[in-house]
Design an enzyme around this catalytic site. Structure first.
Site, PDB file in Angstrom:
ATOM      1  N   LYS A 154       0.845  -1.197   0.000  1.00 53.64           N
ATOM      2  CA  LYS A 154       0.000   0.000   0.000  1.00 53.64           C
ATOM      3  C   LYS A 154       0.876   1.241   0.000  1.00 53.64           C
ATOM      4  CE  LYS A 154      -3.478   2.359   2.800  1.00 53.64           C
ATOM      5  NZ  LYS A 154      -4.239   2.278   4.062  1.00 53.64           N
ATOM      6  N   SER A 214      -0.890   2.672 -17.840  1.00 56.85           N
ATOM      7  CA  SER A 214      -0.101   2.219 -16.707  1.00 56.85           C
ATOM      8  C   SER A 214      -0.025   3.333 -15.678  1.00 56.85           C
ATOM      9  CB  SER A 214       1.314   1.830 -17.152  1.00 56.85           C
ATOM     10  OG  SER A 214       1.935   2.931 -17.784  1.00 56.85           O
ATOM     11  N   TYR A 254      -1.312  -1.274 -14.032  1.00 57.36           N
ATOM     12  CA  TYR A 254      -0.049  -1.901 -13.643  1.00 57.36           C
ATOM     13  C   TYR A 254       1.000  -0.804 -13.501  1.00 57.36           C
ATOM     14  CZ  TYR A 254       0.991  -1.400 -18.612  1.00 57.36           C
ATOM     15  OH  TYR A 254       1.187  -0.888 -19.862  1.00 57.36           O
TER      16      TYR A 254
END
Length: 123
Positions: free
Chosen positions: A9, A25, A58
């Protein structure tokens, strides 16, 4: 049985750029990736605290030491420079490995510089 747990996180990082005409991305300073244990091309969820948008993408490596957090491609429509976001990755963990599992929680200052890294356990 496997359980889906929080693995990484990045808490309240700030968007520093948006590049609509780019492959989709999320560009991150490699220091942020390393602190959170994120690998290039790893899938992440992005939660935009400023506007409520939530999406999956991603990560790709940005410029080392830059503090950059850039929303690329379609994600550039889901945030603006200055927005605070949370970036998370999840992992499927076998039941027997739960006791040893640790999530990495990374906290930053207003310039996306790492202030603190914590670990969390599922117990």
């Amino acid at each position: 049985m496997y359980r889906k747990l929080l693995k990484s996180k990045l808490h309240r990082i700030r968007v520093t750029g948006c590049e609509l005409y780019y492959e989709g991305s999320l560009t991150l300073d490699p220091a942020l990736m390393e602190a959170a244990g994120l690998a290039p091309l790893e899938a992440v969820w992005v939660y935009n605290l400023t506007n409520g948008a939530r999406f999956e993408t991603y990560v790709i490596r940005g410029e080392p030491g830059s503090g950059e957090v850039i929303l690329n491609g379609a994600a550039a429509r889901l945030g603006q420079v200055g927005d605070e976001i949370i970036v998370v990755a999840y992992a499927w963990v076998p039941e027997e490995a739960l006791a040893g599992f640790r999530a990495r929680l990374v906290y930053v200052d207003e310039n996306n510089r790492i202030r603190e890294v914590k670990e969390a356990r599922p117990s």
